[in-house]
Design a protein around this motif. Sequence first.
Motif, mmCIF file in Angstrom:
data_model
loop_
_atom_site.group_PDB
_atom_site.id
_atom_site.type_symbol
_atom_site.label_atom_id
_atom_site.label_comp_id
_atom_site.label_asym_id
_atom_site.label_seq_id
_atom_site.Cartn_x
_atom_site.Cartn_y
_atom_site.Cartn_z
ATOM 1 N N ARG A 1 0.829 -1.205 0.000
ATOM 2 C CA ARG A 1 0.000 0.000 0.000
ATOM 3 C C ARG A 1 0.867 1.260 0.000
ATOM 4 O O ARG A 1 0.559 2.232 -0.702
ATOM 5 C CB ARG A 1 -0.945 0.007 1.206
ATOM 6 C CG ARG A 1 -2.111 -0.947 1.054
ATOM 7 C CD ARG A 1 -3.207 -0.688 2.080
ATOM 8 N NE ARG A 1 -4.419 -1.398 1.723
ATOM 9 C CZ ARG A 1 -5.352 -0.949 0.890
ATOM 10 N NH1 ARG A 1 -5.211 0.249 0.332
ATOM 11 N NH2 ARG A 1 -6.421 -1.651 0.618
ATOM 12 N N ARG A 2 1.934 1.218 0.753
ATOM 13 C CA ARG A 2 2.804 2.405 0.790
ATOM 14 C C ARG A 2 3.413 2.654 -0.580
ATOM 15 O O ARG A 2 3.505 3.807 -1.033
ATOM 16 C CB ARG A 2 3.899 2.231 1.830
ATOM 17 C CG ARG A 2 4.841 3.428 1.860
ATOM 18 C CD ARG A 2 5.625 3.554 3.126
ATOM 19 N NE ARG A 2 6.415 4.781 3.124
ATOM 20 C CZ ARG A 2 7.277 5.113 4.062
ATOM 21 N NH1 ARG A 2 7.441 4.329 5.112
ATOM 22 N NH2 ARG A 2 7.962 6.240 3.989
ATOM 23 N N GLU B 1 0.670 4.049 -2.856
ATOM 24 C CA GLU B 1 0.356 5.428 -2.470
ATOM 25 C C GLU B 1 1.446 6.385 -2.948
ATOM 26 O O GLU B 1 1.154 7.500 -3.404
ATOM 27 C CB GLU B 1 0.196 5.514 -0.944
ATOM 28 C CG GLU B 1 -1.077 4.865 -0.432
ATOM 29 C CD GLU B 1 -1.081 4.677 1.075
ATOM 30 O OE1 GLU B 1 -0.037 4.978 1.712
ATOM 31 O OE2 GLU B 1 -2.093 4.205 1.614
ATOM 32 N N GLN B 2 2.698 5.948 -2.841
ATOM 33 C CA GLN B 2 3.803 6.771 -3.327
ATOM 34 C C GLN B 2 3.668 6.980 -4.834
ATOM 35 O O GLN B 2 3.869 8.087 -5.345
ATOM 36 C CB GLN B 2 5.141 6.099 -3.001
ATOM 37 C CG GLN B 2 6.368 6.798 -3.553
ATOM 38 C CD GLN B 2 6.741 8.047 -2.782
ATOM 39 O OE1 GLN B 2 6.051 8.444 -1.847
ATOM 40 N NE2 GLN B 2 7.826 8.681 -3.182
ATOM 41 N N SER C 1 1.027 9.533 -5.638
ATOM 42 C CA SER C 1 1.454 10.897 -5.307
ATOM 43 C C SER C 1 2.384 11.478 -6.364
ATOM 44 O O SER C 1 2.652 12.680 -6.365
ATOM 45 C CB SER C 1 2.146 10.917 -3.941
ATOM 46 O OG SER C 1 3.466 10.379 -4.017
ATOM 47 N N LEU D 1 -6.252 3.209 -5.139
ATOM 48 C CA LEU D 1 -4.822 3.143 -5.424
ATOM 49 C C LEU D 1 -4.640 2.959 -6.929
ATOM 50 O O LEU D 1 -5.602 2.668 -7.649
ATOM 51 C CB LEU D 1 -4.186 1.959 -4.692
ATOM 52 C CG LEU D 1 -4.254 1.965 -3.164
ATOM 53 C CD1 LEU D 1 -3.938 0.577 -2.624
ATOM 54 C CD2 LEU D 1 -3.268 2.994 -2.601
ATOM 55 N N TYR E 1 -5.221 10.444 -5.461
ATOM 56 C CA TYR E 1 -4.265 11.260 -4.712
ATOM 57 C C TYR E 1 -4.672 12.709 -4.851
ATOM 58 O O TYR E 1 -5.055 13.161 -5.940
ATOM 59 C CB TYR E 1 -2.835 11.088 -5.222
ATOM 60 C CG TYR E 1 -1.892 12.124 -4.633
ATOM 61 C CD1 TYR E 1 -1.442 12.014 -3.325
ATOM 62 C CD2 TYR E 1 -1.506 13.242 -5.377
ATOM 63 C CE1 TYR E 1 -0.619 12.978 -2.767
ATOM 64 C CE2 TYR E 1 -0.672 14.210 -4.823
ATOM 65 C CZ TYR E 1 -0.237 14.075 -3.513
ATOM 66 O OH TYR E 1 0.564 15.044 -2.962
#
Length: 523
Positions: A194-195, A198-199, A202, A233, A518
């Motif tokens: 997930r990180r 998400e990155q 962004s 996502l 995002y």
Amino acid sequence: MTNPSTLYLGGMLHCPADPSATALLVRDGRIAWLGVDADAPSADRVVDLAGALVTPAFVDAHVHATDTGLALSGLDLSGVRSAGELLVAVSAFAAGLPGDAVVLGHGWDESNWADGTLPDAAAVDRAAGGRRVYLSQASIHSALVSRALLAACPEAVAAPGYDVSGWLRRDAHHVVRAAAFASVTRAQRVAAQRRALEQAASLGIAAVHECGGPEISDEEDFTGLLGISGDGLPEVYGYWGELLGAARARELGAVGAGGDLFADGALGSRTAHVSQAYLDGESGGCGHGYVTAEQVRDHLLDCAAYGLQGGFHAIGDAAISTVLAGFAGAAEKLGVDRLRAARHRVEHAEIMNKRMIAGFVEYGIVASMQPAFDRLWGGSGRMYESRLGLSRSLESNPMGAMHSVGVALAFGSDSPVTPLDPWGSVRAAAAHHNPAQRMSVRAAFAAHTRGGWRAVHLDNEGVLALGAPATFAVWSTPAGAQRGLPVLQAEDPELRGADDPTPLPVCRATVLRGDVIYEEGSS
């Protein structure tokens, strides 16, 4: 029931069909209208772009999401420039971990050090206070490990690629990697995935191609990642790299039986299969080929039987020659037209010549390439030249030559080998160290957007057009914009290149099929 519509107005749009457009209407996940603000229709919601640039969102055509997420939260060694700095970094990181924890680090690259001597396993052991340590080299095809980890993996000692120094390659590396990552819990893996996504969101990335396989990630890791695709996502398109594994790839939900199906290793680890011996290092040799032309042929036939796209990781010219010989064998069975229609892929394709490029054209092979490789390792005195010599290094990453003859390109990062950085990759392609291999910013942008969609057979994606999916990114452009794209390069040609000071765009929002995944300032 119709979903609420959203009107975005007051911007600059990358819309070649209507260069004057400043606004777009999104309804039911698609672009329902494009034009100038004065002609805009009504909508349930209005977003003022305040002059921001709107472009199709990026696709990263080669990532490893779990590794990326773990690297974002783990020990980043990309900035160390000596053995001493590496040991200091390990010691400081390990001090905050329990005594039985495994230290996971990534990104060291001895080719950038003034003295490329690495610490041995005993020194790493001492720095980590006796903990098990796995430190992957930037290429992720080798790692430096501690004596404690070696003691936990006795089978690595007899495996090809083992070295008493603790710098392990090939099968020995696969053994210790599996042991090190076994310490990561399933919950930690999900959080890492997930990180990573998400990155990506962004940074204006709306889709990624995950390259998994039995030597990269386990099946649960792979299917778990596919399970969160598009859930607020970026979308994930998975490739499963297992030889003759088309049936298994389909069962796992992959779009292709390829990606990191290794025809060879990596230049950073001197395991890429090249036609002339490496010029540096103690071992010399030409690296390692992991498949035969017959295996390549049979894998492509297996993919055809299941109607799946196939492909291989191939970096060195010898490995690429093997892959192309396999394509020739498959063409004898299937015909060239059927091979071309499948859009099979080769990942990386770093060391090529004109004959090989012609093979890509003949068989309709998609070249999944990473412009950041040239930015980091091309040029005088850097890794490609030290490994291969000047003349061969100038042939590396020939994206400009490939584009000029019609090879389909899909750009990505191979994250965490290089960071998720789409505009940086576009600039790197435009500022290739070899001027003969440079592309226009417009062509490089297309390879990093529409090229990624076409690589997964979604030909109508990656454009701002009436009726197209509303998948786009909104950008602040500190250096300005021209003709629907940001200014990425300094006006002075002397300042262009790997260290160009021109500030890159900053993502303000990423929209995937009408949904905002995002938004700048949101948590």
